[in-house]
Design an enzyme around this catalytic site. Structure first.
Site, PDB file in Angstrom:
ATOM      1  N   HIS B 287       0.768  -1.189  -0.074  1.00  0.00           N
ATOM      2  CA  HIS B 287      -0.192  -0.002  -0.107  1.00  0.00           C
ATOM      3  C   HIS B 287       0.901   1.295   0.065  1.00  0.00           C
ATOM      4  O   HIS B 287       0.373   2.141   0.726  1.00  0.00           O
ATOM      5  CB  HIS B 287      -0.883   0.021   1.353  1.00  0.00           C
ATOM      6  N   ASP B 353      -1.352  -4.272   6.033  1.00  0.00           N
ATOM      7  CA  ASP B 353      -2.501  -5.189   5.499  1.00  0.00           C
ATOM      8  C   ASP B 353      -2.008  -5.433   3.957  1.00  0.00           C
ATOM      9  O   ASP B 353      -1.522  -4.796   3.325  1.00  0.00           O
ATOM     10  CB  ASP B 353      -3.616  -4.268   5.512  1.00  0.00           C
ATOM     11  N   GLU B 354      -2.780  -6.626   3.707  1.00  0.00           N
ATOM     12  CA  GLU B 354      -2.768  -6.839   2.581  1.00  0.00           C
ATOM     13  C   GLU B 354      -1.370  -6.803   1.565  1.00  0.00           C
ATOM     14  O   GLU B 354      -1.436  -6.517   0.306  1.00  0.00           O
ATOM     15  CB  GLU B 354      -3.943  -6.195   1.527  1.00  0.00           C
ATOM     16  N   LEU B 355      -0.512  -7.509   2.167  1.00  0.00           N
ATOM     17  CA  LEU B 355       1.045  -7.337   1.289  1.00  0.00           C
ATOM     18  C   LEU B 355       0.926  -8.516   0.451  1.00  0.00           C
ATOM     19  O   LEU B 355       0.292  -9.749   0.780  1.00  0.00           O
ATOM     20  CB  LEU B 355       2.088  -7.735   2.379  1.00  0.00           C
TER      21      LEU B 355
END
EC number: 3.2.1.52
Lengths: 585, 585
Positions: B287, B353-355
Site C-alpha cells: 500500500h 495489511d494486504e501485502l
C-alpha cells in the site's frame, strides 16, 4: 484580438485531454457531436445576441419575468456565471501534474470566443410544457475561429444548448482565463425521452425551499426537466392552503416547515427559468392520514395500529370514500391550489399508491374491505378529482396501482407512474397508457441504507442485518444500466413510455444528505433518458465510457454548489479508465 | 436570581419529555445516571471555577497552549458556545405542536444554573494519552437548586464531563433562554473501552484540514478519543516531509492537497484540546506504491497490471525488502515525521495489511514469492521500523495480517488492528495481543454503496447489480449491534480488546459526503464502546431505547455544524418510539 490558430505540439496533447474527458459533456449530445482538438478562450466580454439583437452582458442577470426572451436572457446570465464564476481548474481530470500539457498557453496567439449568436426560430415560450409538445432540441456550433452559434425552436431548447455551452469550458490555472479544448464543435442534440425527472418527498422529512431550488439546479445541469414534489403524505402536510389553513397549521411538522403560496410560486418560477417543470402530488385517497389532524371526520384508520394491517408505513390513514364532506373538502382544496400552480405546469399528480382496503372497514359510508364494493367508489373518486384537475387546465397523473390493482378506468390524458418493477412499465404502455418509469429496483435513490424502523432485542435477531426493503443501494452503474423501454419494439408501446423519475423518498433523507444521495446518480439516469441507452454503434452505453464524463460532470456540480458524491477516487479521475478503475472486455 | 423550585403541572409533563428523549445523552453515562423532573435555566453569565479559582467567562475562549488548566479552560469555552450559540429548539423531539408543554415557562420563578464548579484532582494533563493510562472518568451533578459540579482525575475526564454538561441543555423557543429538563442529575461516568475511534483514509481521496477538524469535533461530541489518519497509500502521498520533499511534490494528487507540518501540528493540537488522540499511519511495506513517483528504485510492482495479481486495489506497489536504500529512506522519513507528531500522541501505525507476495518476484534483492523467504525479511523490516517508532517514544500499531498471515513476532507494546471479522479479534486477544476492532462487517462505513470500478458491457452482465465487496451498508443499527468483546469471558483476553475504530476508506468519499456517511453511525459505535453493549439490566442495549437519544444527538451534531444523516423521519422523532417507528417484543 488575434484570431490565430495554434495547432502543433500542445494540441496533439489536447487530443489526449479530450480522450481523458476534458471534451466530455453530460449527458452526451445526440444524434450529432463532433469535436476537434483546438483550444479556445472565452472572453468575459462575450457579446450574446438573440435573433441578432444584443441580449445581455455577463454582469446582467436579466429579467425574471416569463417570456421567451427573458427566459433566454436569464439563462445566458446563468451560463456565463457558471463559466466565469462557478467553474473549476480540471487538475483532477488529467494525469498527475500534467495539467500544463492540457490547458492552453496564454501567449496571446490563442483565439477567443467573443460572441454567441442565439437564434430562436419560434416565439413559443415553452415554460409550460407537456410531455407531448415540449421541444428541447438545439444545435450548437463553435468554430476554430471562435464563432459560437446556438439555435433552437424553443426557449427551453436554448436553455439546454446554453447548458451544453457552459459545460465546454474550464477555468485556467492562472485564474485569468477560461477555455475549451475541443473546437471545432458541431452538436445537434435532442432528448430521447420527453420526461426526465426526480421525485422529492417533502412529507416524511421537510426540505427548505433552498434545497428544492438547488435540486432544480441539478436537474437543469443534467438536462432533466421534471421535479415531482410529493408534497404531502400521511406523516405531514407542509403545504399551506389559505382556504383551509388548518391543514398546515395542524399537519405541518412545525410552522417553520411550511410552503407558503409564495414559496410554491417561487419554486415553480425558478423551475420555469431553468426548463424544469415543477409539479405537485397530493397523494390520495391513501397516504393522507395527516388530514385527520385538522379534519378527523374526513379520514379513516388514521394512525391505526398495527400499521402493517392498514397501510405500508405509519401512520396509516385514507380519505373516506363516497362522502360528500370529503368531496366538499377536495373541491375547496383543489379550487385553492390548482389555479395557483396551473400557470407554471401542465400536471397534477393525484397519487393512488398502496391504498389498503382494510381501512374501509372503518368508513361508515362503506363498511367493507371488499374490492368489489370499493372499486366503483374509487372509480367515482378518481373521476371526480381528475375532472377537477382537467378543469384547471392540467393533466392528471396517478400511481400505477390505480390501474393495475384497482382496475380504475382513467382518461387517455392521464400519465401513469410505475414503481413496482418487473414488466409493469411495458405492460401499462402496451395497454395504451402513457407511463413514466420509477422502477424501485433501479430508480429508488433512498434504498439500501438500512432501516428506519427499530426493533426490540427479541425481534432484532430475525431482522439482522437491518436492511431496508429495497436494497442494495442503487449505485450510479445500476441506475445507468436501466432503460425504461428496454426490449420494447412495438412503436406505439414505445411512444407511450415517456421517460422516468428517480425517487427520493425521505424517511432517512433531509437537507443534510439530499445532495450526496441525489447527485450524480440522478444525472446517470439523466443521460440514459436524454441520450438513450444505446450509443452510436447501437451498443448499450458503457460504464467505462461514461465514468470519465461523469467524474467531470460531478466536479461541475460541486463547483456549482451541489454536494454531489464522488463516484471514484482521485487516482481514477486523474487517470481516467486506468487499469483497475475500468475493466475492459 | 430567585432560586425557587417550580414543580407542579409543567414538570409532570417534563417527565414525559424526559422519556421522549429530552433528558437523553449520547453516549449514555454509566455506571450511574439518575435524573429528576425539574427544569432549570442556565445563565449566560455562568461562573465557572477550576479548583476554586474563576476560570473563564463565556466570551473567553482560553489559551491554546497545552496544560491541564488551559485544556479545561478552552473546553469550558467550547461547551458554553455549544450551549448558547450552537444549540437548537427541540420541537422535533416532542409531539407535534406540544413544545410548550415540555419547555419551562419563563416566569421568573425558575431556578438558573449560574455556577459550575470543576474539580481536577490530579495535575496530570492527559493530552498524550495511551490506551492504558488515560483516565476519562468524571462525576457530574446538577442540583435542583442549580448548583453544578464536575470532578475528574484528568483534564480529559473534565472534557468528557463538559460534553455531557453541554448535552443537557436546549435553546428555548423564545430565543432568550437555555434550559434543561431533568434536574436533579447525578452522573458517574467512565468508558467501557479505552480505544474509541475513527479511521480516515486521506490517500484515496484527500480531505482538507477543515474536514479533519470537523471529524475531530464529531468524535469529541461522541466521547470518542482516537482519530487514526491513514495518511498515505499507493494512490497518493499528501504528507509533506520536509527532508524528503519529492514525496509529496510528486506523490500528492496536487499541490493544493498536501498536509504541511503546520497542518499536521494544527490537527493534532486541535485533537488534544478535545481529548482526541490524532495518530497517523504510513502503510507499509504494501500500500505504498506512490513512493515510486519520487523514488522508483525503492518500490516494486508499482502500478503493475493486472492489479489483481499484485495487490488488492490499483495501483499496486510495495517497498523493497532487504534493501539498504529503503532502510535509509525510512530512517530519514521517520527521523523527520516522528519527532513532530510525538509531542501529541503515543502511537504510530506502520500498516501491514494486504501485502502481496507476488510483488517480490520483481524485487532484485529477493526474487521470490515464497513466504518462507519473505517472512524473515518482513520480520526484520517490522523489527527495524518498530524500533524507530519506539525510539521516538511512540507505540507501534499494525494491521492484523502482520501477525495472522505473516507470523511476524511483534512486541507486547504493539496494538493490532483487526478488520477481517469472524473470530479474529478474540483470537488475537486470546493469544496475548492488544487488539482494536475494525471488523469490516460492522465498522466499515464506506461499504454497501456500489462499485467504483467500472465494467465493460461484456463483463457488466456478470457483475450486475454492481455491488461493492462489503455490502450491505452498515446501518446505525448494525453498527450498534456489535461489541468487540462479545462473548469473551476470560478476563485477560477481554482486557486485551482495547476497543474499536470505524473505518472510512475513501474510494467514494470526499468532502461532499464525509459527514453524512460518518455521522451518526460512528456515534452509534461510540455509545457501545463508551457505555458498553449491555444496559443496566444486563441485556443488550436496544435499538428502541437508543433511537430517540440518537435522534436527539443527531440534531445536536447538525446544530453544531456536522452534516449528519437523519436516522428516522420527523414523524418518528416527534413521537419517539411511536408504533411503527419501533417494533417492541
Amino acid at each position: 484580438m488575434t484570431r490565430h490558430l495554434l495547432l502543433p505540439v500542445v494540441l496533439a496533447v489536447v487530443h489526449t485531454a479530450s480522450a481523458q474527458g476534458l471534451g466530455g459533456l453530460w449527458p452526451v449530445p445526440q444524434p450529432v457531436f463532433t469535436s476537434g482538438e483546438t483550444s479556445l478562450l472565452i472572453s468575459k466580454d462575450i457579446e450574446v445576441t438573440l435573433n441578432g439583437a444584443s441580449l445581455v452582458s455577463s454582469t446582467n442577470h436579466g429579467s425574471s419575468s416569463v417570456s421567451s426572451s427573458s427566459l433566454v436572457s436569464s439563462g445566458v446570465s446563468r451560463a456565463l456565471d457558471n463559466i466565469f464564476s462557478s467553474n473549476f481548474v480540471p487538475w483532477m481530470l488529467v494525469p498527475r501534474y500534467k495539467l500544463s500539457s492540457y490547458e492552453p498557453a496564454l501567449n496571446g496567439t490563442i483565439v477567443s470566443i467573443d460572441s454567441l449568436a442565439i437564434t430562436l426560430t419560434s416565439n413559443n415560450s415553452t415554460f409550460k410544457p407537456t410531455a407531448a409538445d415540449a421541444d428541447e432540441s438545439y444545435n450548437l456550433t463553435v468554430t476554430e475561429a471562435g464563432e459560437a452559434q446556438l439555435s433552437s425552436f424553443s426557449s427551453t431548447g436554448v436553455l439546454r444548448g446554453l447548458e451544453t455551452f457552459s459545460q465546454l469550458f474550464y477555468e485556467h490555472s492562472s485564474g485569468r482565463a477560461w477555455y475549451l479544448v475541443n473546437a471545432p464543435i458541431d452538436i445537434q442534440d435532442a432528448p430521447t425521452y420527453p420526461w426526465r425527472g426526480v421525485m422529492l418527498d417533502t412529507a416524511r422529512n421537510f426540505f427548505p425551499v433552498a434545497d428544492i431550488k438547488r435540486t432544480i439546479d441539478g436537474l437543469s445541469y443534467s438536462k432533466m426537466n421534471k421535479l415531482h414534489v410529493h408534497v404531502t403524505d400521511s406523516q405531514s402536510w407542509p403545504l399551506e392552503v389559505p382556504s383551509l389553513p388548518e391543514l398546515s397549521a395542524k399537519g405541518a411538522y412545525t410552522q417553520s416547515q411550511v410552503y407558503s403560496p409564495a414559496d410554491i410560486q417561487s419554486i415553480q418560477e425558478y423551475g420555469v427559468a431553468r426548463g424544469v417543470d415543477v409539479y405537485f402530488e397530493i397523494d390520495m385517497p391513501g397516504h393522507i392520514g395527516v388530514v385527520g389532524e385538522a379534519y378527523p371526520d374526513l379520514v379513516v384508520a388514521y394512525n391505526m395500529e398495527p400499521y402493517t394491517t392498514y397501510c405500508a408505513e405509519p401512520p396509516c390513514g385514507a380519505l373516506r370514500l363516497n362522502n360528500s364532506n370529503v368531496e366538499d373538502f377536495l373541491g375547496e382544496l383543489f379550487d385553492d391550489v390548482l389555479p395557483r400552480v396551473a400557470p407554471y405546469t401542465s400536471y397534477w399528480h393525484t397519487g393512488g399508491d398502496e391504498l389498503n382496503a382494510q381501512d374501509y372497514l372503518f368508513d361508515p359510508d362503506v363498511n367493507s374491505n371488499d374490492t368489489a364494493v370499493l372499486q366503483p367508489l374509487l372509480q367515482d373518486f378518481i373521476d371526480t378529482q381528475h375532472t377537477r384537475i382537467r378543469n384547471a387546465g392540467l393533466n392528471p397523473l396517478v400511481w400505477e396501482e390505480i390501474v393495475s390493482t384497482w382496475n380504475v378506468t382513467i382518461g387517455s390524458d392521464v400519465v401513469v407512474q410505475s414503481w413496482l418493477g418487473g414488466t409493469a412499465v411495458q405492460d401499462l404502455a402496451a395497454s395504451g397508457h402513457k407511463v413514466i418509469d420509477s422502477n424501485y429496483n433501479y430508480y429508488y435513490l433512498d434504498c439500501g441504507r438500512g432501516q428506519w424502523i427499530t426493533w426490540s432485542n427479541d425481534l432484532a435477531a430475525s431482522d439482522f442485518p437491518f436492511n431496508d426493503w429495497c436494497g442494495p443501494t442503487k449505485s450510479w452503474e445500476l441506475v445507468y444500466s436501466h432503460d425504461p423501454a428496454e426490449g420494447v419494439t412495438d412503436a406505439a408501446t414505445k411512444s407511450n413510455i415517456l421517460g422516468g423519475e428517480l425517487a427520493l423518498w425521505s424517511e432517512t433523507i433531509d437537507s443534510q444528505n439530499l445532495d450526496s444521495l441525489a447527485w450524480p446518480r440522478a444525472s446517470a439516469a439523466g443521460e440514459i433518458l436524454w441520450s438513450g441507452r444505446l450509443d452510436d454503434s447501437g451498443q448499450n452505453r458503457s460504464q467505462i465510457d461514461a465514468a470519465p464524463r461523469l467524474n467531470l460532470f460531478r466536479q461541475r456540480l460541486v463547483a456549482r454548489g451541489l454536494g454531489a458524491s464522488p463516484i471514484q477516487m482521485e487516482w481514477c479521475t486523474l487517470q481516467q479508465n486506468a487499469s483497475g478503475c475500468a475493466q475492459p472486455a
